[in-house]
Structure formats: structure tokens, C-alpha cells
Write a protein that holds these residues in place. Structure first.
Motif, mmCIF file in Angstrom:
data_model
loop_
_atom_site.group_PDB
_atom_site.id
_atom_site.type_symbol
_atom_site.label_atom_id
_atom_site.label_comp_id
_atom_site.label_asym_id
_atom_site.label_seq_id
_atom_site.Cartn_x
_atom_site.Cartn_y
_atom_site.Cartn_z
ATOM 1 N N PRO A 199 3.154 26.200 27.478
ATOM 2 C CA PRO A 199 1.914 25.847 28.173
ATOM 3 C C PRO A 199 1.738 26.698 29.429
ATOM 4 O O PRO A 199 2.692 26.908 30.178
ATOM 5 C CB PRO A 199 2.135 24.375 28.543
ATOM 6 N N GLY A 200 0.535 27.217 29.638
ATOM 7 C CA GLY A 200 0.263 28.021 30.830
ATOM 8 C C GLY A 200 0.804 29.434 30.776
ATOM 9 O O GLY A 200 0.843 30.135 31.785
ATOM 10 N N MET A 201 1.222 29.817 29.585
ATOM 11 C CA MET A 201 1.913 31.101 29.437
ATOM 12 C C MET A 201 1.013 32.308 29.730
ATOM 13 O O MET A 201 -0.141 32.357 29.328
ATOM 14 C CB MET A 201 2.414 31.188 27.990
ATOM 15 N N LEU A 202 1.599 33.296 30.415
ATOM 16 C CA LEU A 202 0.948 34.589 30.622
ATOM 17 C C LEU A 202 1.607 35.628 29.715
ATOM 18 O O LEU A 202 2.707 35.409 29.207
ATOM 19 C CB LEU A 202 1.101 35.026 32.085
ATOM 20 N N HIS A 203 0.910 36.752 29.566
ATOM 21 C CA HIS A 203 1.451 37.840 28.757
ATOM 22 C C HIS A 203 1.744 39.039 29.648
ATOM 23 O O HIS A 203 0.941 39.386 30.500
ATOM 24 C CB HIS A 203 0.460 38.246 27.669
ATOM 25 N N GLY A 204 2.876 39.653 29.426
ATOM 26 C CA GLY A 204 3.255 40.811 30.226
ATOM 27 C C GLY A 204 3.073 42.109 29.457
ATOM 28 O O GLY A 204 3.140 42.135 28.224
ATOM 29 N N GLU B 203 12.292 43.740 14.098
ATOM 30 C CA GLU B 203 11.732 42.893 15.153
ATOM 31 C C GLU B 203 11.811 43.604 16.506
ATOM 32 O O GLU B 203 12.906 43.841 17.022
ATOM 33 C CB GLU B 203 12.527 41.583 15.256
ATOM 34 N N PRO B 204 10.661 43.919 17.126
ATOM 35 C CA PRO B 204 10.704 44.502 18.466
ATOM 36 C C PRO B 204 11.296 43.504 19.467
ATOM 37 O O PRO B 204 11.269 42.290 19.248
ATOM 38 C CB PRO B 204 9.232 44.775 18.794
ATOM 39 N N HIS B 205 11.788 44.021 20.585
ATOM 40 C CA HIS B 205 12.312 43.154 21.636
ATOM 41 C C HIS B 205 11.206 42.200 22.089
ATOM 42 O O HIS B 205 10.055 42.602 22.274
ATOM 43 C CB HIS B 205 12.794 43.988 22.822
ATOM 44 N N ALA B 206 11.572 40.926 22.299
ATOM 45 C CA ALA B 206 10.584 39.924 22.692
ATOM 46 C C ALA B 206 11.280 38.852 23.510
ATOM 47 O O ALA B 206 12.445 38.524 23.261
ATOM 48 C CB ALA B 206 9.942 39.289 21.455
ATOM 49 N N CYS B 207 10.569 38.314 24.495
ATOM 50 C CA CYS B 207 11.153 37.241 25.292
ATOM 51 C C CYS B 207 10.063 36.380 25.923
ATOM 52 O O CYS B 207 8.902 36.798 26.024
ATOM 53 C CB CYS B 207 12.060 37.802 26.388
ATOM 54 N N LEU C 198 11.145 37.807 33.746
ATOM 55 C CA LEU C 198 11.605 36.833 34.753
ATOM 56 C C LEU C 198 10.980 37.138 36.119
ATOM 57 O O LEU C 198 10.536 36.219 36.825
ATOM 58 C CB LEU C 198 13.140 36.860 34.855
ATOM 59 N N ALA C 199 10.918 38.411 36.492
ATOM 60 C CA ALA C 199 10.331 38.775 37.791
ATOM 61 C C ALA C 199 8.848 38.414 37.832
ATOM 62 O O ALA C 199 8.336 37.912 38.846
ATOM 63 C CB ALA C 199 10.539 40.270 38.050
ATOM 64 N N LEU C 200 8.154 38.661 36.728
ATOM 65 C CA LEU C 200 6.726 38.313 36.667
ATOM 66 C C LEU C 200 6.533 36.800 36.710
ATOM 67 O O LEU C 200 5.599 36.293 37.327
ATOM 68 C CB LEU C 200 6.092 38.894 35.390
ATOM 69 N N SER C 201 7.433 36.076 36.064
ATOM 70 C CA SER C 201 7.342 34.619 36.060
ATOM 71 C C SER C 201 7.580 34.051 37.457
ATOM 72 O O SER C 201 6.876 33.148 37.918
ATOM 73 C CB SER C 201 8.346 34.029 35.064
ATOM 74 N N ARG C 202 8.563 34.607 38.128
ATOM 75 C CA ARG C 202 8.864 34.137 39.481
ATOM 76 C C ARG C 202 7.660 34.374 40.403
ATOM 77 O O ARG C 202 7.322 33.544 41.232
ATOM 78 C CB ARG C 202 10.097 34.877 40.027
ATOM 79 N N THR D 220 4.478 34.580 39.552
ATOM 80 C CA THR D 220 3.266 33.828 39.179
ATOM 81 C C THR D 220 3.523 32.336 39.071
ATOM 82 O O THR D 220 2.570 31.554 38.974
ATOM 83 C CB THR D 220 2.749 34.302 37.807
ATOM 84 N N ASN D 221 4.805 31.959 39.043
ATOM 85 C CA ASN D 221 5.166 30.557 38.811
ATOM 86 C C ASN D 221 4.652 30.039 37.471
ATOM 87 O O ASN D 221 4.337 28.872 37.312
ATOM 88 C CB ASN D 221 4.668 29.664 39.947
ATOM 89 N N ARG D 222 4.559 30.949 36.494
ATOM 90 C CA ARG D 222 4.128 30.564 35.141
ATOM 91 C C ARG D 222 5.033 31.244 34.112
ATOM 92 O O ARG D 222 5.631 32.282 34.401
ATOM 93 C CB ARG D 222 2.672 31.003 34.906
ATOM 94 N N PRO D 223 5.142 30.657 32.926
ATOM 95 C CA PRO D 223 5.926 31.335 31.886
ATOM 96 C C PRO D 223 5.281 32.676 31.530
ATOM 97 O O PRO D 223 4.053 32.782 31.496
ATOM 98 C CB PRO D 223 5.848 30.376 30.691
ATOM 99 N N VAL D 224 6.110 33.671 31.288
ATOM 100 C CA VAL D 224 5.599 34.999 30.931
ATOM 101 C C VAL D 224 6.299 35.484 29.663
ATOM 102 O O VAL D 224 7.529 35.446 29.572
ATOM 103 C CB VAL D 224 5.830 36.017 32.068
ATOM 104 N N LYS D 225 5.470 35.919 28.727
ATOM 105 C CA LYS D 225 6.005 36.439 27.463
ATOM 106 C C LYS D 225 5.793 37.951 27.417
ATOM 107 O O LYS D 225 4.718 38.439 27.761
ATOM 108 C CB LYS D 225 5.254 35.775 26.313
ATOM 109 N N ILE D 226 6.821 38.671 27.025
ATOM 110 C CA ILE D 226 6.670 40.115 26.807
ATOM 111 C C ILE D 226 7.185 40.443 25.411
ATOM 112 O O ILE D 226 8.259 39.980 25.015
ATOM 113 C CB ILE D 226 7.446 40.958 27.849
ATOM 114 N N VAL D 227 6.403 41.220 24.686
ATOM 115 C CA VAL D 227 6.810 41.714 23.377
ATOM 116 C C VAL D 227 6.598 43.223 23.377
ATOM 117 O O VAL D 227 5.511 43.701 23.696
ATOM 118 C CB VAL D 227 5.967 41.075 22.243
ATOM 119 N N MET D 228 7.635 43.952 23.054
ATOM 120 C CA MET D 228 7.490 45.421 23.005
ATOM 121 C C MET D 228 6.656 45.833 21.802
ATOM 122 O O MET D 228 6.709 45.196 20.740
ATOM 123 C CB MET D 228 8.865 46.085 22.864
ATOM 124 N N SER D 229 5.903 46.907 21.945
ATOM 125 C CA SER D 229 5.281 47.541 20.777
ATOM 126 C C SER D 229 6.346 48.391 20.089
ATOM 127 O O SER D 229 7.403 48.675 20.672
ATOM 128 C CB SER D 229 4.122 48.427 21.213
#
Lengths: 747, 163
Positions: A40-45, A204-208, A269-273, A275-284
């Protein structure tokens, strides 16, 4: 059975191939991989990356990106710790560039936004001013006088004086007097070999998905081969207390060594800290190729002397590995594995770790070993050809056995090389006739295998079923293997056991799933945890019967009175003991925590038939047989799968895969269309022979099987292609242009 | 940017969604509809991990825009099993150990189901070429091909019994 007993025969469950416990999830699409998590509230990096091979970063202007609607935060190197030294500084330097971009694709900034599309748009709006610097991407050029220096002062104390500053580590090992050995030879062959960098190519590309607050507490979900390692490194890079970051490993869509390190996780993690929101990053996919670890590329010289009867008198190898813009190319593994299959009186191996403007290499299945085998086994093949000797007989004559002093120092315990060679010789493939245009090659290969920190917990339920908790991500079916080993020890059906991969908050530290260590180390820990539980179960039965716990045996899932009490009581089944465990002393849980050191080395012998089309230079592998010592195959179908997968990756490496850099230092083939891994229509069926020479260091004899399978293919295929083409191939990949050039040289 | 309203059918269910004009059908399935069985391995149509069917035809959903699903029938890995009964291909893939990491498995199952509907008696070569657009890095394809051939044989013997 005592805690240290080794069982190598008479198995009931071990050695069978039941359905894997995660099978249903994976055929229905519900298994959750790295990119399948949402919050919930997730951002994309998204990450902005250097287009230059080597450039000073003059300034980063984020104003346009920040002005884009939906952008919530941007991070640069300034958002990470600035007081790191040593290994973790190197990791951070790779995760996010500092003063200098060191390779095409090096991360320089990252953005978090409300959608993937906005994040990618914003990343393009980040304006970085660069001052480009001279670059170098080739290993020999990077070592040569006048080559641009990647980072002065990186070389450690092992490097002899007078070498270029890009040579950052040096290795030398061996024994005897190689010059005296060469003097005894009837024939000496010395040759030069090169291999290009390849990528692990996991689909599977790197994802978190990262969540981190200003209180220093965080949760991280990611696809990784080792989440305790991720926890340790990410907490270090972000200045967190390790235990405050809980890391959960997703299902992992392939790793092969490439997911043993971190790339995007600290950034999310740095982006989440911020923004205070969950952040998802998936490599192309392009990011995976440009910025996650490929293998090292190599330049190698090998010299071997042989008597007319096939005895090797001396061997020497020089192995130069380029590992990107950071120290760590696995040149010592190349050097140590190269001659390991042979019992040599005189042997010397030298390794150079060389930096260049490429992404930092990462482990790839037996890191370093396949390249050395390519060079050494090619020279042995040439010696056999020139002396008219059978390549398997020559290898048998010189093979490492129990008691052999290994080329890299220690004395081998019981090993199975001779058994793989005998099995290869007896295999119908080895004597099958070849068609015109075809050639046959064989090669041996070696890998150490590994132990490392391991922690397993095994809890019994009140109905007598069992849950095992391990800490090693399951890359290829290891949950099935754990359940089989536990079933064997507990004497209960495989189906009564569920094995789960725990998060970092649930067990002690577990080393990464690498080094072919999972079935060995987590398997050993599972077996010992089961034996611990059995001891406790026997104790409960003894208390109930009022007899000495030592006088209770565990047989087929039941406590049975033994010795003086034999026959006094009916066997007490596990379910009966567990039903009352709350009243008889509380929950019954078996544990095991250790760093097992008895990993058993393993050898393989491969046989390949290749066909070369002289018109186009295209090579087809028409028949392939893998013979490898598994120690003990816990789940034979998945052992075969490891053998076949290693061979297929080796075929790609040998024939087609390579990193292609332009003169500008940019990677030219960063998509699967241009970096072509083997597809189904490229390959034949891959036959397998499982040899079992038990490892005395594992309670069921396991050696580990994942990596050795990629050690022989490069050389075996090169020997087959050289036989088919009538000319020796010295460079990988043996793609059509190289084959045509070799054919022209022959004619 | 204003979004596009799309009415479509996914695995037989009526579905509506709003999507960005640039958004792929793969992203819509995963991020908007919660159907994460299709995977993105490349985003360029080279790996086949995102394979779905569109009006019965096998496509890479990363190369289809979400807006293009308007009025079409989308089939994904989530729609292959019949309730708790697995499709024979799903069962055979487990039995034959035809998956290791499993990331390519959904795409390969969708692709091979379409193959067997089109050609119930494929040769090994036909299976290999049909799957040439579905990359698997773990298995070397050996056990995948065997699982497909074995499923085809089982389906043929079942249909023979019925007729």
C-alpha cells in the motif's frame, strides 16, 4: 544413530525424485518472485545511469526531474554513508557512483515516483554533466603500459612491483620445479587463449520492494541468493543496525552467482527512507546486462609437457582476468582449478586480477574455473592428438585420486574423477561413430564446493508432521532435497514435511546460496537438526516408559525400546509422542547451527559431438553427455537438471555469448536479441550419468552439484569443434566469424 | 495524461481497467489486475516469460499495449487449470522436473498449451522450434521437451479412448 554417523547406503527416501513442494505454485503462476510484491502506498523507482565508459561527474542537476508531477524523491551518492572503507565502500561505489562513472551503465542517481512511467521519465530528466576520461575494456590492453588508470592505489600487497596500476591482485601457487619437469617431456605445447565475458543470464531481472523509516527499522523483499548478506551490506551502506533491517528472499528466477551481491536494494531503501513510503525497483533487461555482474573476460597462456606414454611432466599457466572497475576477478579460482584434475609433480599457476571500464564482475557458476579448464584441456587435447593418444586414457593416467597432492596445495581425500572417466569411457557415446563434418571432444572439470555459516530449525507439529526452516534461497529444488533428507532421518513420509525459506528475523546467519553449498551445508544442518529432534523424541518415550533414554532406538518413525528393554513396550510412533508433547516437556524442535567444513570437491567429464558447417561457420552440438560425481544424488531428477543446465550454459558460452564493446566503451548488445543465450532449437537432449563417490564430510555423502557442470563444457566443445574443423580454436565464443577465420587459416 | 478505458475479457472473466496509453498489457495484467503469473524477463519480446494468448494466439504481452486488449479475449497462466484440476501440461512439468527456478514456466506452459491445441502430435523438433521464443536458463530444455512430448502422448491416448 549417533549425531555424527554417516549413512551412504540403504536409503528409503534419499535418491528418489518426488514432486517438488513448490511445483504447484510455479506451474499456476502464483509463486511470488522479486517483482511480484506490492505494498500500500508504494512508489516506483528508476535509476539514471552513465552513458560513458569512464567520466568524471561534474554536476548533477535534478531540478527538472523534481518538477515532474508524481516525483517524490531523488537520491544520489550523498544519500548514502560517506565513511565506508574497504569492501563495503567498493559495493557502494558500484551501487551509486561517487566522483567518477566507471563504466557504461554505472548508476549516478535514482528517482521515486508514483508510477513506473513517471519514474522512468524523471530519470531521463536528471541532467548530469560529465567530463569524459580515457577508457579501456580489454584485459590485455588494461595491463599494458600507458593504459588509462581506473583507480590509482587499488592494488594490494600481493602485486609485484613494476606492473600497471590496473593489476590489483596477484596469485601464484604450485609445487615442484616446472623447468625440470619440462626438460623431461617428449613434447611441450604452449598456447594462448582468450574468453569473452558472458552474463549469468537469469531470466528474472533484479527486483526489490523496500520499506525504511526514519526510526532506522526496515523491511526488504528481494530476489537474492543470500538475504543475510543483503541485510549485512544494505544496513552498512545506509548506516542501519543490522538486526533492524529484516530481509525476505522472494522466489528467485535464476541466479547462477549473479544474485549474490546487491545493486538496487540499497537504492530502494534510500528512496524509501527519503519518502517514508515503500519503494519498488525492477531492473530492465538492458540494466541487467549493463550494470549487473557478468563474468570476467580472460587472456591465458598454458604450457604443458608430456611424455610419449601420456605422462604429464610439468604444467604452467598464466591467467589474466578482467573483472570490471573493481577488484575481485576470480583469477585465483581459475589458477587453482585449472590443473586440479591432474596428479602433477611439477606445476605452477599465476593469476592477475585486472581492472577495466566494465561493470563489476559477479560470480557465475564455479567462478573462474571454466575458463582455465578451456585453456588447459585444449592443450592436453592437442598433446593427445600430436602423440596419437586416447584423450580419456591420458586423463586416467594422470588423474587426481585420493592422496594426490592437489595443484593448489592440499591433499585430496576420496574423489571421483577416475570414476567419471571410467564411466565416460564405458558410455556408448564415446564409441559411437561420427558423421563427416563432426568432431568429438572430451574434457574434465573441477570445482571446490563450499560450506559456510548455516542455521536450520526443525519443528514438530502435534500430529507428528514436520516443518523445516532453512535460510538458503531455493534456486533449483532444494526444498525437496531438504525434505527428503529429513524424511530419511525421521522415518516419516516426504509428504509429511514442509520446508520453508525463512527471513532474516527467523534464523541465525546463513551464508549465500552459492558454492554448490545448499544441499551440502543446509542438508547437513537439516540432517543434524532431525537427529537432534530424534534424540528429544526418544527422550520423551524413555520418560514415558521409565527407562534410560540411551536404551531407545528410532526405527521407521517410531521410538523402540532396545538393549535390556527390547520388546518390553510397543513401538511409539512420532504422532503419538508429538500429540502429548505439551504435557511431556513442551514443544519439540531440533536445531543445528555451524560452519561445516567438510565440503567435498567434485569432478566431471563431458563428451561432446559438434558439427561445423564449413560454408557458414555455424556450429551445432549434436550429442552431449555429462558424467559427474555428485557424492550422493538426494533428488536425482534435479541433479540431472543441474548437469543439463550447466552444460547448456557452457554451450552458450562456448559458441555464442559474449559482451561486445564498441570503441566508445559502450556495451553494444544489451538485449536478449543481441546477447543470444541458447534456445530450445539450438540444443540436443543432454544425457547425464550420475556417479556417486560419497563425500565423507556429509552425513549422506553429498558433494554439491550445481557448479562443476559448467567447468568442462567450454573445453569439451572447443575440442569437438577443433576436431570437426581440423584446426585449433583458441578464442571464445567460437561464433561463425571466428570459425570461418580458423578454416581460412587451416587452408 | 488522460487514461484509456478498456473493456476486455481475461481468462473468461469480464474485466475493465484504465491504463496509460504507453502502458503494456503485461504491466496492466500485473500492476492493475493482480495477475502476476506472466513475468517480464526482457520487455523486448525476446524471452517469452510474458507469454499470453490474445484471441487464442500466442503473443508476448510486453509487446502489446494495454489499450489493444479492448474487445479481445486474453488468456494467462492463471486460467490454465480447471479449478483444482491441473492442466495435464502443468502436472507433467512437475512430474518431469521440467522447472528449476520456475520464472519461465508460466510462459512456456501458455505457449505449449497453444501448440498442443494446434498440433496434438508434434515431433521433438517441432516442440523445440515452437519454444524457440521462450528462454529457459536453468534446465537446458531437456526435461521441458520430454514433459511436452509426454503430455501430448497422454492427451492423444485420452482422445483415442473417447472416440
Amino acid at each position: 544413530m549417533s549425531l555424527d554417523d554417516v549413512k551412504t547406503t540403504g536409503f528409503k527416501y534419499v535418491g528418489t525424485s518426488p514432486d517438488r513442494p513448490d511445483g504447484l505454485d510455479k506451474v499456476t503462476g502464483r509463486a511470488k518472485f522479486g517483482a511480484d510484491a506490492y505494498a500500500p502506498g508504494m512508489l516506483h523507482g528508476a535509476i539514471a545511469r552513465s552513458p560513458h565508459a569512464h567520466a568524471r561527474i561534474i554536476s548533477i542537476d535534478t531540478s527538472k526531474a523534481e518538477a515532474l508531477e508524481g516525483v517524490k524523491a531523488i537520491v544520489t551518492r550523498a544519500d548514502f554513508r560517506d565513511d565506508l572503507r574497504g569492501d563495503h565502500w567498493n559495493v557502494l561505489e558500484n551501487v551509486m557512483a561517487g566522483d567518477t562513472a566507471l563504466y557504461d551503465g554505472h548508476a549516478v542517481a535514482a528517482v521515486a515516483a508514483t508510477s513506473v512511467l513517471v519514474a522512468r521519465d524523471a530519470a531521463k530528466l536528471i541532467e548530469v554533466t560529465y567530463e569524459t576520461l580515457p577508457h579501456v575494456t580489454d584485459v590485455d590492453e588494461a595491463m599494458a603500459d600507458g593504459a588509462p588508470v581506473i583507480r590509482a592505489g587499488t592494488a594490494d600487497k600481493s602485486v609485484p612491483e613494476g606492473l600497471h596500476p590496473n593489476v590489483v591482485r596477484y596469485h601464484e601457487s604450485g609445487h615442484g620445479d616446472v623447468e625440470a619437469g619440462f626438460a623431461e617431456a617428449d613434447l611441450i605445447i604452449e598456447d594462448h587463449f582468450r574468453t569473452e565475458a558472458t552474463h549469468q543470464g537469469y531470466i528474472e531481472p533484479h527486483a526489490c520492494l523496500a520499506t525504511l523509516g526514519g526510526d532506522g527499522k526496515g523491511d526488504l523483499w528481494c530476489c537474492t541468493q543470500g538475504h543475510w548478506n543483503v541485510q549485512k551490506i544494505c544496513s552498512s551502506l545506509l548506516g542501519l543496525e543490522t538486526s533492524q533491517l529484516r530481509v525476505t528472499a522472494s522466489e528467485i528466477g535464476g541466479g547462477f552467482g549473479g544474485k549474490t551481491v546487491v545493486f538496487i536494494e540499497p537504492v530502494a531503501l534510500a528512496l524509501s527512507r527519503k519518502t517514508n513510503r515503500p519503494v519498488k525497483i525492477v531492473m530492465s533487461r538492458s540494466e541487467v546486462f549493463r550494470a549487473s555482474g557478468p563474468t570476467a573476460s580472460t587472456s591465458m597462456d598454458v604450457r604443458i609437457g608430456m611424455k610419449k606414454d601420456g605422462t604429464i611432466t610439468a604444467a604452467k599457466g598464466v591467467f589474466r582476468l578482467q573483472g570490471g572497475a573493481f577488484p575481485g576477478a576470480p583469477m585465483e579460482f581459475t589458477a587453482m582449478c585449472a590443473f586440479a584434475p591432474y596428479n602433477l609433480k611439477h606445476v605452477k599457476q599465476i593469476g592477475y586480477d585486472v581492472m577495466s571500464n566494465r561493470p563489476k564482475q559477479a560470480a557465475y557458476r564455479a567462478p573462474g574455473s571454466p575458463m582455465g579448464a578451456f585453456a588447459v584441456e585444449s592443450v592436453i587435447d592437442e598433446l593427445c592428438n600430436k602423440l596419437g593418444l586416447d584423450p580419456i586414457e591420458v586423463r586416467l593416467k594422470n588423474a587426481s585420486r585420493e592422496g594426490t597432492r592437489a595443484s593448489f596445495g592440499p591433499t585430496f581425500q576420496r574423489v571421483g574423477l577416475v570414476e567419471t572417466l571410467e564411466a565416460a569411457k564405458a558410455h556408448p557415446h564415446y564409441s559411437a561413430p561420427l558423421k563427416p563434418g563432426q568432431g568429438r571432444g572430451i574434457s574434465c572439470g573441477f570445482w571446490f564446493n563450499f560450506g559456510g555459516e548455516t542455521s536450520v530449525s526443525l519443528a514438530l507439529s502435534m500430529d507428528g508432521t514436520v516443518q523445516i526452516v532453512v535460510g538458503t534461497p531455493d534456486i533449483g529444488g532444494s526444498r525437496a532435497s531438504m525434505a527428503l533428507m529429513a524424511a530419511e532421518e525421521l522415518g516419516i513420509p516426504y509428504e509429511n514435511i514442509r520446508c520453508t525459506i525463512a527471513d532474516t528475523a527467523s534464523l541465525g546467519y546463513n551464508e549465500v546460496s552459492h558454492g554448490s553449498r545448499v544441499t551440502y551445508a543446509s542438508g547437513l544442518a537439516t540432517i543434524k537438526a532431525a537427529r537432534d529432534a530424534v534424540k528429544k523424541l526418544c527422550g520423551r518415550a524413555a520418560a514415558k516408559w521409565g527407562i534410560d533414554p540411551e536404551a531407545v532406538d528410532w526405527v521407521d518413525g517410531c521410538a523402540v525400546p532396545s538393549g535390556p528393554n527390547a520388546g518390553d513396550f510397543d513401538p511409539m510412533p512420532i504422532a503419538q509422542i508429538c500429540k502429548s508433547m505439551g504435557r511431556t516437556g513442551g514443544p519439540i524442535v531440533g536445531h543445528f547451527e555451524a560452519s561445516p567444513e567438510g565440503a567435498g570437491v567434485s569432478f566431471a567429464t563431458h563428451i561432446v559431438d559438434a558439427e561445423v558447417d564449413p560454408e557458414t561457420g555455424k556450429t551445432s552440438v549434436v550429442r552431449y553427455t555429462v558424467v559427474q560425481d555428485a557424492g550422493k544424488a538426494i533428488h536425482p531428477a534435479y541433479v540431472e537438471g543441474q548437469y543439463q543446465g550447466g552444460a547448456a550454459q557452457g554451450i552458450g558460452w562456448a559458441l555464442n555469448e559474449e559482451y561486445v564493446y564498441g570503441k566508445d566503451g559502450r556495451l553494444q548488445n544489451d538485449v536478449f536479441l543481441d546477447y543470444r543465450i541458447p534456445v530450445a532449437s539450438d540444443l540436443p537432449m543432454i544425457d547425464t550419468v550420475i556417479v556417486e563417490v560419497p563425500n565423507p564430510g556429509h552425513p549422506h555423502g553429498v558433494r554439491g552439484v550445481g557448479e562443476t557442470s559448467i567447468c568442462p563444457p567450454l573445453a569439451a566443445i572447443a575440442n569437438a569443434v577443433s576436431a570437426a574443423a581440423g584446426v585449433r580454436l583458441h578464442e571464445l565464443p567460437m561464433n561463425p566469424p571466428r570459425i570461418l577465420a580458423a578454416l581460412a587459416r587451416r587452408d | 495524461m488522460s487514461k484509456i478505458h478498456v473493456t476486455t475479457s481475461v481468462n473468461g472473466d469480464a474485466v475493465e481497467f484504465l491504463c496509460d496509453p504507453r502502458e503494456t498489457l503485461l504491466d496492466v495484467l500485473r500492476d492493475r489486475l493482480g495477475l502476476t503469473g506472466a513475468k517480464e524477463g526482457c520487455g523486448t519480446g525476446d524471452c517469452g516469460a510474458c507469454t499470453i494468448t490474445l484471441d487464442g494466439r500466442v503473443v508476448c504481452s510486453c509487446l502489446v499495449l494495454g489499450a489493444e486488449a479492448e474487445g479481445r479475449e486474453v488468456g494467462t497462466i492463471e486460467g490454465i487449470a480447471n479449478g483444482e484440476e491441473l492442466h495435464p501440461l502443468q502436472r507433467k512439468f512437475i512430474e518431469h522436473a521440467a522447472l528449476q527456478c520456475g520464472i519461465c514456466t508460466p510462459g512456456i506452459l501458455v505457449a505449449t498449451k497453444a501448440l498442443l491445441e494446434k498440433n496434438p502430435d508434434p515431433t521433438e523438433t517441432e516442440v523445440r522450434y515452437w519454444l524457440a521464443g521462450n528462454l529457459c536458463r536453468c534446465t537446458g530444455y531437456d526435461k521441458i521437451i520430454r514433459a511436452v512430448m509426454d503430455t501430448a502422448a497422454e492427451l492423444r491416448s485420452e482422445s483415442k479412448e473417447l472416440s
